[in-house]
Motif scaffolding. Structure first.
Motif, short mmCIF file in Angstrom:
data_model
loop_
_atom_site.label_atom_id
_atom_site.label_comp_id
_atom_site.label_asym_id
_atom_site.label_seq_id
_atom_site.Cartn_x
_atom_site.Cartn_y
_atom_site.Cartn_z
N UNK A 109 15.14 11.52 -37.40
CA UNK A 109 15.22 10.08 -37.64
C UNK A 109 15.83 9.34 -36.46
N UNK A 110 16.84 9.91 -35.82
CA UNK A 110 17.44 9.25 -34.65
C UNK A 110 16.44 9.16 -33.50
N UNK A 111 15.64 10.20 -33.32
CA UNK A 111 14.63 10.18 -32.26
C UNK A 111 13.55 9.15 -32.57
N UNK A 112 13.08 9.13 -33.81
CA UNK A 112 12.07 8.15 -34.20
C UNK A 112 12.60 6.73 -34.03
N UNK A 161 19.80 4.27 -30.52
CA UNK A 161 20.23 5.66 -30.65
C UNK A 161 21.69 5.71 -31.10
N UNK A 162 22.52 4.86 -30.51
CA UNK A 162 23.93 4.82 -30.92
C UNK A 162 24.10 4.37 -32.36
N UNK A 182 32.12 2.40 -32.74
CA UNK A 182 31.78 0.98 -32.66
C UNK A 182 32.82 0.21 -31.87
N UNK A 183 34.09 0.55 -32.06
CA UNK A 183 35.17 -0.14 -31.34
C UNK A 183 35.07 0.06 -29.82
N UNK A 222 29.58 8.49 -29.97
CA UNK A 222 28.95 8.84 -31.25
C UNK A 222 28.33 10.22 -31.20
N UNK A 223 27.66 10.53 -30.10
CA UNK A 223 26.99 11.84 -29.95
C UNK A 223 28.00 12.98 -30.02
#
Length: 459
Positions: A109-112, A161-162, A182-183, A222-223
């Motif tokens: 889902x992240x790639x899409x 992506x993030x 996010x911060x 995030x990654x």
């Protein structure tokens, strides 16, 4: 007799998804609070960026950034629509205790999401001259917006992506680390904005460059969290991508259609008031930056209840699902009331901080006086849409969002502007949201009851 729990019982307890036990209100508050903290940080940074630009005492530049914001709102809204299936599918798999499926879904889902965001960005860049002129951009306002977007839009896929990775963190219940990621955007922006806007004299282009740099930073953070802490990404495979594309798109397409209703309505509103001059466009730009800061809690609440509902649906806890929606409704009313009071009290200092000319200040202050009435009913739609998207009724979300953005806004804003200028257009937005907000929340409770009835024969 030994009453201590067995190893098997301890294992089952450790494997229990976070949101299917404990106080529903506490889960909603924690997820909303951490989400709001991250969102407020981002939106405050955007507000401060516009504040810096307003200190350049060039209304055309402020208006140009405002037009750029309208366009970016469109691409970000699509990204938010693409986030929704990630949260729904991954949280549902975790709730049903299928970690391998959750890992595969998170990856696919992240790639899409990233690929679709990249395609959208390219299309918007190619159409920028047409879009900006349709929004009322002209002369210097047009040039500022065009330059800003050519710097910021190419990194939209990075931001997508993030956002996808952050959604995975929320799906597993790690609201704290999602907030930290996010911060990071706020930290980078606070540091770089003054340097690029004033120090290097890049003006509005400096703010756009800061946005692009901050997006890479949040992806990196995030990654690391998703992979090192939760191990929720795997090596992608074509088979997995093909398998997951259908459920992803089944939720994403109506969710995107739902989410672009807001920027479409915003673009229409900007076009309606653009004919009143650059000072009014500048007022709209300030309102567009103040609103997310003030009402970030509503956006965070809508994002928060998705994973909580999804895990409880996977666990077939329908009683908790209804309570979650009641908790969200209570928080919406209390939050909007508090924010409305604050905006009313700070309306004059706010416009002074932006060095707003008379017409700009008058419209911004009028918005502060009216804001709670408008956003109470918009908040009901947001919460309801989150429920629809995560419980298998995404088309209802599309219906209510587009209904509010068309029937509930276009005629009200247009005729309001005809009768009372920009203030009349703002009043129209509020009036047109009432019926859709009430109908949406009633329908959200109905969908949960329907899901429970459908599951009853098999239990």
């Amino acid at each position: 007799m030994d009453a201590s729990p067995s190893t098997e019982e301890l294992g089952r307890k450790a494997d229990t998804p976070r949101f299917v036990v404990g106080s529903t209100m506490r889960h909603v508050l924690v997820m909303t609070g951490t989400g709001a903290a991250g969102l407020v940080a981002i939106f405050i940074v955007d507000l401060v960026s516009l504040l810096y630009i307003s200190w350049l005492n060039d209304p055309s530049m402020t208006a140009g950034v405002g037009l750029a914001t309208v366009v970016m709102f469109f691409t970000i809204s699509i990204n938010v629509g693409l986030m929704i299936p990630i949260g729904a599918l991954v949280s549902r798999a975790l709730g049903a205790r299928r970690p391998d499926d959750a890992r595969r879904l998170a990856t696919s889902c992240c790639i899409l999401m990233t690929a679709i965001a990249a395609a959208i960005s390219l299309l918007v860049l190619l159409m920028l001259p047409i879009i900006l002129k349709a929004l009322g951009g002209h002369d210097r306002t047009y040039d500022v917006a065009l330059s800003f977007l050519w710097i910021a839009l190419p990194t939209n896929a990075v931001m997508a992506f993030g956002m996808g990775l952050s959604t995975v963190l929320r799906a597993v219940g790690d609201a704290k680390r999602a907030m930290y990621a996010t911060l990071s955007i706020a930290v980078v922006t606070v540091f770089l904005d003054p340097i690029l806007i004033f120090g290097l004299d890049m003006q509005s282009n400096g703010a756009a460059l800061t946005i692009s740099i901050a997006r890479f930073v949040t992806v990196y953070i995030s990654f690391r969290y998703v992979t090192r802490i939760h191990n929720l990404l795997a090596l992608p495979t074509w088979k997995g991508m093909r398998h997951d594309a259908r459920p992803f798109l089944a939720i994403a397409i109506p969710a995107i259609l739902t989410n672009i209703a807001a920027p479409a309505a915003n673009a229409f509103f900007t076009g309606v008031i653009a004919r009143f001059g650059d000072q009014i466009i500048a007022a709209s730009a300030i309102i567009d930056r103040v609103t997310p800061v003030a009402f970030a809690g509503l956006f965070a609440l809508a994002a928060a209840i998705g994973p909580v509902l999804g895990q409880n649906w996977g666990a077939q806890r329908y009683d908790r699902m209804k309570q979650i929606l009641k908790d969200a409704l209570t928080l919406t009313v209390v939050y909007v009331g508090c924010v409305w009071l604050i905006l009313f009290l700070v309306q004059v200092p706010l416009t002074r901080a932006f060095n707003a000319p008379e017409e700009t200040a008058e419209l911004v202050q009028f918005f502060c006086q009216l804001s709670g009435f408008i956003w109470l009913f918009i908040g009901l739609v947001l919460v309801s849409n989150a429920s629809f998207n995560n419980l298998g009724y995404p088309l209802l979300s599309t219906f209510f969002n587009w209904g509010r953005a068309t029937l509930g806004m276009i005629p009200f804003a247009y005729f309001g502007a005809q009768m009372a200028g920009p203030k009349g257009a703002l009043v129209g937005i509020g009036l047109g949201s009432v019926a859709f907000g009430i109908a949406a929340i009633i329908t959200a409770f109905w969908t949960i009851r329907r899901i429970e009835r459908q599951a009853a024969p098999s239990t």
